[in-house]
Design an enzyme around this catalytic site. Structure first.
Site, short mmCIF file in Angstrom:
data_model
loop_
_atom_site.label_atom_id
_atom_site.label_comp_id
_atom_site.label_asym_id
_atom_site.label_seq_id
_atom_site.Cartn_x
_atom_site.Cartn_y
_atom_site.Cartn_z
N GLY A 12 25.25 30.97 62.58
CA GLY A 12 26.62 30.64 62.98
C GLY A 12 27.33 31.80 63.65
O GLY A 12 26.82 32.93 63.70
N ASP A 13 28.49 31.48 64.22
CA ASP A 13 29.33 32.48 64.88
C ASP A 13 28.63 33.15 66.05
O ASP A 13 28.86 34.32 66.33
CB ASP A 13 29.82 33.53 63.86
CG ASP A 13 30.45 32.87 62.65
OD1 ASP A 13 31.35 32.05 62.86
OD2 ASP A 13 30.02 33.15 61.52
N LYS A 16 29.51 29.86 70.26
CA LYS A 16 29.30 28.53 70.83
C LYS A 16 30.52 28.06 71.60
O LYS A 16 30.40 27.38 72.61
CB LYS A 16 28.99 27.51 69.72
CG LYS A 16 27.69 27.78 69.01
CD LYS A 16 27.43 26.75 67.94
CE LYS A 16 28.30 26.91 66.72
NZ LYS A 16 27.86 27.91 65.77
N LYS A 18 32.49 29.67 73.42
CA LYS A 18 32.47 30.19 74.78
C LYS A 18 31.50 29.40 75.66
O LYS A 18 31.79 29.09 76.80
CB LYS A 18 32.06 31.66 74.75
CG LYS A 18 32.07 32.28 76.10
CD LYS A 18 31.84 33.76 76.05
CE LYS A 18 31.81 34.27 77.47
NZ LYS A 18 31.70 35.70 77.56
N ALA A 39 34.16 25.50 60.27
CA ALA A 39 33.75 26.17 61.50
C ALA A 39 34.88 27.05 62.03
O ALA A 39 36.02 26.94 61.59
CB ALA A 39 33.40 25.12 62.55
N GLY A 40 34.55 27.85 62.98
CA GLY A 40 35.58 28.65 63.63
C GLY A 40 35.12 29.05 65.01
O GLY A 40 34.18 29.79 65.16
N HIS A 41 35.76 28.46 66.02
CA HIS A 41 35.44 28.87 67.39
C HIS A 41 36.60 29.71 67.89
O HIS A 41 37.75 29.32 67.72
CB HIS A 41 35.42 27.68 68.36
CG HIS A 41 34.41 26.64 68.02
ND1 HIS A 41 33.09 26.92 67.88
CD2 HIS A 41 34.55 25.31 67.83
CE1 HIS A 41 32.45 25.80 67.61
NE2 HIS A 41 33.31 24.81 67.57
N THR A 128 33.04 28.21 52.34
CA THR A 128 34.35 28.51 52.91
C THR A 128 35.48 27.94 52.03
O THR A 128 36.65 28.15 52.32
CB THR A 128 34.47 27.92 54.33
OG1 THR A 128 34.24 26.51 54.25
CG2 THR A 128 33.46 28.53 55.28
N GLN A 223 28.47 25.24 62.67
CA GLN A 223 27.50 26.04 61.93
C GLN A 223 26.26 26.30 62.80
O GLN A 223 26.42 26.48 63.99
CB GLN A 223 27.15 25.42 60.57
CG GLN A 223 28.32 25.40 59.60
CD GLN A 223 29.35 24.36 59.96
OE1 GLN A 223 29.04 23.20 60.15
NE2 GLN A 223 30.60 24.75 60.04
N THR A 299 37.44 31.70 60.21
CA THR A 299 38.00 30.78 59.23
C THR A 299 38.51 31.50 57.99
O THR A 299 39.61 31.25 57.52
CB THR A 299 36.94 29.73 58.83
OG1 THR A 299 36.56 29.04 60.00
CG2 THR A 299 37.48 28.73 57.82
N ARG A 304 31.58 39.83 58.32
CA ARG A 304 30.25 39.21 58.45
C ARG A 304 29.16 40.23 58.17
O ARG A 304 29.31 41.41 58.51
CB ARG A 304 30.07 38.64 59.85
CG ARG A 304 31.05 37.52 60.14
CD ARG A 304 30.88 36.96 61.56
NE ARG A 304 31.89 35.95 61.82
CZ ARG A 304 32.51 35.80 62.99
NH1 ARG A 304 32.24 36.59 64.01
NH2 ARG A 304 33.42 34.87 63.13
N LYS A 330 27.14 38.40 73.49
CA LYS A 330 27.53 39.72 72.96
C LYS A 330 26.53 40.83 73.25
O LYS A 330 26.36 41.75 72.45
CB LYS A 330 27.79 39.60 71.46
CG LYS A 330 29.04 38.78 71.15
CD LYS A 330 29.44 38.94 69.71
CE LYS A 330 30.92 38.72 69.49
NZ LYS A 330 31.34 38.90 68.12
P1 IMP Z 1 30.44 25.51 53.50
O1 IMP Z 1 30.05 25.01 54.86
O2 IMP Z 1 31.88 25.85 53.36
O3 IMP Z 1 29.94 24.61 52.39
O4 IMP Z 1 29.65 26.90 53.26
C1 IMP Z 1 28.23 26.95 53.15
C2 IMP Z 1 27.68 28.18 53.86
O5 IMP Z 1 27.80 28.02 55.27
C3 IMP Z 1 28.41 29.49 53.53
O6 IMP Z 1 27.48 30.54 53.53
C4 IMP Z 1 29.38 29.64 54.68
O7 IMP Z 1 29.77 30.96 54.86
C5 IMP Z 1 28.52 29.12 55.83
N1 IMP Z 1 29.31 28.61 56.96
C6 IMP Z 1 30.00 27.46 57.04
N2 IMP Z 1 30.60 27.33 58.23
C7 IMP Z 1 30.24 28.40 58.95
C8 IMP Z 1 30.50 28.82 60.31
O8 IMP Z 1 31.18 28.16 61.10
N3 IMP Z 1 29.94 30.01 60.67
C9 IMP Z 1 29.16 30.74 59.85
N4 IMP Z 1 28.89 30.38 58.59
C10 IMP Z 1 29.41 29.23 58.15
#
Ligand code: IMP
Length: 428
Positions: A12-13, A16, A18, A39-41, A128, A223, A299, A304, A330
């Protein structure tokens, strides 16, 4: 029928937002097919920086229809806060469509997400805390609440009652919390019903019609591959399908409609939450990657975990997803090193392997085997073609490309929209 998937190749991160934004003006629909506001874009347009959690990043591109697909779980309060935030900055969100089959996240699932993590102690996932896991569990257990339920109060009440018979047992008996009433939950959800109503659609039908018209549909994965509930580092994963197969079920489009699968990979790797991470750095290099790459969660704000690029992971992502193109992001962050390690395989309990270990134990024991590439030590943020890159940066990209299982079609060299080298058209 051009349906294009954009997804994360790592944990993740990867940037995407961009990549989808790069394609934005040439697509007709952008669909979020999995996950929720976990998620976090971050998308940077000119001087403006937008952090999106729930809405597809295509919402920022005029003329594109943003779609929240059936595979998504929606926190309605967050949805409307995000819409209001964008509208107040002049972004038009009126085209947004929301699947009638998407599930909503009731507040009891946010509570449960947090208390379950606390009770897991050292075995926690590092979620999260947004209620994602409990809401997907409810979906599989067939006690979930869907968007369409908000428009039939009698049914909504029945479903909430059904869910609460289980939830209150858990909350009160297992986790020492107070019981929740049906009225509380129904009220909390119905507050949003009228505002939601005009956005609700049979989105699978809308997308099927769009594909039949040859409109371009972009499916945006939340993710990433190694956080996928089936193909990731289980149990340290999210609770949805973040891979290309999940794009089809989460949007309601057929696998035969996918024409391109674009995987985003950072030039190094990061991870948030718990779980194995072979190339993780605990030294000054890790700290430097975090600082130079601004590696703090969009988020949750969590720092990280950072490590070097891992070729077996990229090749695994290429195979599981049928990747046709990588976007490497990056690359500029690596300009600060004289020598850059790249993981080319692992030593697992004395045995060398170039594939991801089959078992969780094997993954936990994997020690990276590195090759070292010379750095370039030059600012590359102004590069707009491969020829603009210093020779060692080109060699780094070529090395990754040869071994990662698919061509690298674009390279990110800075945070802005323009700071991208496009090697190959991503839509042709
Ligand atoms: P959940 O999705 O909140 O249940 O978290 C499960 C795992 O996925 C954890 O390790 C979170 O940090 C990771 N995770 C969930 N969403 C993201 C994302 O957008 N980017 C990176 N890690 C994520």
């Amino acid at each position: 029928m051009p349906a294009v998937v954009v997804l994360g190749a790592q944990w993740g991160d990867e940037g995407k937002g961009k990549a989808t934004d790069l394609l934005g003006s040439r697509v007709d629909y952008v669909v979020k097919f999995n996950g929720g506001n976990n998620a976090g874009h971050t998308v940077v347009i000119g001087e403006e920086k937008y952090a999106l959690h729930l809405l597809p990043s295509g919402i920022l591109t005029p003329g594109v229809v943003p779609v929240i697909g059936n595979g998504v779980v929606i926190d309605l309060g967050v949805l409307f806060a995000e819409i209001d935030g964008l509208e107040s900055r002049g972004v038009d969100t009126s085209q947004l469509l929301v699947s009638a089959n998407a599930h909503v996240i009731p507040s009891y699932n946010r509570t449960l997400d947090k208390v379950i993590e606390r009770f897991l102690g050292s075995r926690r996932i590092g979620t999260t805390g947004r209620g994602i896991g409990p809401t997907y569990s409810d979906k599989m257990n067939r006690v979930g609440i869907r968007v369409q339920d908000l428009f039939d109060e009698k049914i909504l009440r029945q479903k909430v009652e059904g869910a609460l018979t289980q939830k209150n047992h858990l909350l009160v008996k297992a986790y020492n919390r107070r019981a929740i009433t049906v009225d509380e939950v129904v009220d909390e959800l119905l507050v949003h019903a009228e505002r939601l109503r005009p956005m609700v659609a049979d989105t699978a039908l809308v997308l099927g019609d769009a594909l039949a018209r040859d409109d371009v549909v972009l499916l945006e994965g939340g993710q990433a591959t190694l956080l996928d509930v089936d193909h990731g580092t289980y149990p340290f994963v999210t609770s949805s399908s973040a891979t290309a197969g999940g794009a089809c079920t989460g949007a309601g489009i057929p696998p035969t409609s996918l024409t391109r699968v674009i995987a985003i990979a950072k030039a190094y790797i990061t991870r948030v939450g718990e779980g194995p991470f072979p190339t993780e750095l605990f030294d000054e290099d890790g700290e430097r990657l975090r600082t130079l790459g601004h590696e703090f969660g969009t988020t949750t704000g969590r720092p990280r975990r950072c490590g070097w690029y891992d070729i077996p992971i990229a090749r695994y992502a290429a195979r599981i997803n049928g990747v046709t193109d990588f976007v490497l992001t990056k690359l500029d962050v690596l300009s600060a090193w004289d020598r850059i390690p790249v993981c080319v395989g692992y030593d697992v309990d004395g045995e060398r392997t170039d594939e991801l270990p089959m078992t969780q134990t094997g993954f936990h024991h994997a020690v990276p085997v590195y090759e070292y590439l010379p750095g370039w030590r030059e600012d590359i943020t102004g590069a707009r073609s491969v020829a603009d890159l210093p020779a060692n940066a080109r060699a780094y990209v070529e090395f990754l490309e040869e071994r990662s299982g698919a061509p690298i079609s674009a390279i990110g060299v800075g945070p802005s929209r323009e700071a991208t080298i496009v090697v190959r058209d991503l839509l042709d």
